[in-house]
Design an enzyme around this catalytic site. Structure first.
Site, PDB file in Angstrom:
ATOM      1  N   GLU A 134      -1.831  -0.331  -7.068  1.00 58.45           N
ATOM      2  CA  GLU A 134      -1.369  -0.770  -5.748  1.00 58.45           C
ATOM      3  C   GLU A 134      -1.292   0.370  -4.744  1.00 58.45           C
ATOM      4  OE1 GLU A 134       1.816  -3.517  -5.510  1.00 58.45           O
ATOM      5  OE2 GLU A 134       1.213  -4.574  -7.318  1.00 58.45           O
ATOM      6  N   ALA A 160       4.365   2.047  -1.866  1.00 59.26           N
ATOM      7  CA  ALA A 160       4.559   3.302  -1.123  1.00 59.26           C
ATOM      8  C   ALA A 160       5.392   4.277  -1.950  1.00 59.26           C
ATOM      9  CB  ALA A 160       5.235   3.017   0.220  1.00 59.26           C
ATOM     10  N   LYS A 162       5.585   4.346  -5.246  1.00 61.36           N
ATOM     11  CA  LYS A 162       4.760   4.836  -6.360  1.00 61.36           C
ATOM     12  C   LYS A 162       3.746   5.873  -5.837  1.00 61.36           C
ATOM     13  CE  LYS A 162       4.667   3.753 -10.155  1.00 61.36           C
ATOM     14  NZ  LYS A 162       5.421   4.211 -11.366  1.00 61.36           N
ATOM     15  N   LEU A 198       4.272 -12.864 -12.296  1.00 61.57           N
ATOM     16  CA  LEU A 198       3.532 -14.130 -12.239  1.00 61.57           C
ATOM     17  C   LEU A 198       3.363 -14.826 -13.606  1.00 61.57           C
ATOM     18  CD1 LEU A 198       1.798 -16.089 -10.441  1.00 61.57           C
ATOM     19  CD2 LEU A 198      -0.181 -14.836 -11.283  1.00 61.57           C
TER      20      LEU A 198
END
Ligand code: NAD
Ligand code: DAU
Length: 355
Positions: A134, A160, A162, A198
Site C-alpha cells: 500500500e 502513510a 507504513k 475482508l
C-alpha cells in the site's frame, strides 16, 4: 534465537508457528496485545521451550533494550503495527504512534545493540521490516504492477505510516550501516486473521446469517497471497536477501473484491449449505465506499523470484479452500474474538453506511 515483534497478530503468529515447524531456533515474541493480538493464536506452543512471550510495546525503549541485551537475537523481525486501513480512517493516532514512533524506537535500540556487537555477530545480524504494497499507492487498470522502484504514494493514514517506517528503516541502513531488509507484501489471507479484514469478515458474517458488506462497486482489485506463502517469503529474504534491499512479495493473483466474496459464498454453499437451499450470495449488500479507497494494487514479485528463487506455493483456489475450512473448524476461536470491543468496531464502521 530471533526476536519477533507483533507475533500474536495474524501474520506474526503464522510466521512463528511455521518457523518452529521448519527448525528449532528459538523465538521471543514481543507483542503489546492490542485488540488484534491474541495469545490463543499460539496456544499450541504453550510449554514449548523454543518459544517465549513478552507483553510489551516496541516503543518501550527500556524494555526493548533489556530484551536485546538479555536474549541477544541474531535477527529482529518487525511485524508489530496497527494494520487496518478502516481503523486508520476513524483514528490515525495509534498508527502514527506504533508504526512510525514505535518503529523508530525499535531501530534506535537495535542500532545501539548492533554497534556493540563483535564483527562476527555483526556479519550474521539482520533487521527485517515487514511492510505493505500500500506504500506505492493506487494503480490504474492499465498500469504495470508495483515494482521495488515505484515511487511511494501512500493514500491512507495506515499506508502513510507504513511508508514512513520503511523510510526510517532505509535511513538506518544508509546512515548507520544497520543490516536491514524490507518486504512489501500484498493482501494476505488464511488462518487466524482477525475478522475485521475482508475475507474473514465475509466468512464470519455469512455463517452468522448477516449481510456481506461490499464497499462501493466491489470492483477494487487486490493481489491476494496465502499467509503461509508470505511467511516462506520472509524466511527466504531473511536467509538470503541483500542487505539494504527491498523485496516485493505477492501472489500473482489480482482479483476484484466481488470475485473474492463470490468465491467464499460458493465454498460455503458447498461445505455448509443453507438448509433452505438459498445461496450465501443473497446476503451480499453494497454499502458506502471507504474514503480515499485505493482502486487497484498489483505486485510484480519477479525480483524475489529471480534473486532468491521464491514463488508462492498456493493458488487462490487452494488457499481460499484451506482458509474457509479453517474458519469452519474453529468456531470457538471466532467466538472468542467477537468480544464487546469487536462488536463496537463493527457498529462504528458499518452503521450509517448507505445500503
Ligand atoms: P495484525 O493487526 O493482525 O497484528 C498486529 C500485531 O502487532 C498484533 O498482535 C498487535 O498486538 C501487535 N502490536 C500492535 N502495536 C504494537 C506495539 N506498539 N508493540 C508491540 N506489538 C504491537 O496485523 P497483520 O495483518 O498480522 O500484519 C502484520 C504486519 O504485516 C504489519 O506490519 C502489516 O503492516 C504487515 N502487512 C500486512 C498485510 C496483510 O494483508 N495483513 C500485508 C502486507 C503487510
Ligand atoms: O495490501 C496489503 C494490505 O492489505 C495490508 O497492508 C493491510 O494491513 C491489510 O489490512 C490489507 O489492506 P486492505 O485495506 O486491502 O484490506 P481489507 O481486508 O480491509 O480490505 C480489502 C478490500 O475489501 C478493500 O478494497 C476494501 C474491501 N472491503 C473491506 C471490508 C472490511 C469491503 O468491500 N468490505 C469490507 O467490509
Amino acid at each position: 534465537m530471533i526476536l519477533v515483534t507483533g507475533g500474536a497478530g495474524f501474520i506474526g503468529a503464522n510466521f512463528i508457528l511455521d518457523w518452529l515447524r521448519e527448525n528449532d531456533e528459538p523465538v521471543l515474541n514481543l507483542d503489546k496485545l492490542t485488540y488484534a493480538g491474541n495469545r490463543e493464536n499460539l496456544a499450541e506452543l504453550s510449554g514449548d521451550p523454543r518459544y517465549a512471550f513478552v507483553q510489551g510495546d516496541i516503543g518501550d525503549k527500556s524494555l526493548v533494550g533489556e530484551l536485546l541485551s538479555r536474549h541477544r537475537p541474531r535477527a529482529v523481525i518487525n511485524f508489530a503495527a496497527e494494520s487496518h486501513v478502516d481503523r486508520s480512517i476513524h483514528g490515525p493516532g495509534e498508527f502514527i504512534q506504533t508504526n512510525i514512533v514505535g518503529t523508530f524506537n525499535l531501530l534506535e535500540n537495535v542500532r545501539a545493540y548492533y554497534a556493540a556487537m563483535s564483527e562476527a555477530e555483526k556479519a550474521k545480524f539482520r533487521f527485517l521490516h515487514v511492510s505493505t504494497d500500500e506504500v506505492y499507492g493506487s494503480l490504474k487498470a492499465e498500469d504495470p504492477a508495483f515494482s521495488e522502484t515505484n515511487r511511494f504514494e501512500p493514500n491512507s493514514p495506515y499506508s502513510a505510516s507504513k511508508a514512513a517506517s520503511d523510510h526510517l528503516v532505509r535511513a538506518y541502513h544508509h546512515t548507520y550501516g544497520l543490516p536491514v531488509l524490507t518486504t512489501n507484501c500484498s493482501n494476505n489471507y488464511g488462518p487466524y486473521q482477525f475478522p475485521e479484514k475482508l475475507i474473514p469478515l465475509m466468512i464470519v458474517n455469512a455463517l452468522a446469517g448477516k449481510p456481506l458488506p461490499v464497499y462501493g462497486d466491489g470492483q477494487q482489485i487486490r493481489d491476494w497471497l496465502y499467509v503461509g506463502d508470505h511467511c516462506s517469503a520472509i524466511r527466504t529474504v531473511l536467509a538470503g536477501g541483500q542487505i539494504g534491499e527491498t523485496y516485493n512479495v505477492g501472489g500473482w493473483n489480482e482479483k476484484p473484491n466481488l470475485d473474492i466474496v463470490h468465491a467464499i459464498c460458493g465454498l460455503l454453499d458447498e461445505l455448509r449449505p443453507h438448509a433452505d437451499g438459498r445461496s450465501y450470495r443473497e446476503q451480499i449488500t453494497y454499502v458506502a465506499d471507504r474514503p480515499g479507497h485505493d482502486r487497484r494494487y498489483a505486485i510484480d514479485a519477479s525480483k524475489i523470484e529471480r534473486e532468491l528463487g521464491w514463488r508462492p506455493a498456493e493458488t487462490f483456489a487452494t488457499g481460499i479452500r484451506k482458509t474457509v475450512h479453517w474458519y469452519l473448524d474453529n468456531a470457538a476461536w471466532i467466538n472468542n474474538v467477537q468480544t464487546g470491543a469487536y462488536r463496537e468496531w463493527v457498529e462504528k464502521n458499518y452503521s450509517g453506511r448507505d445500503a
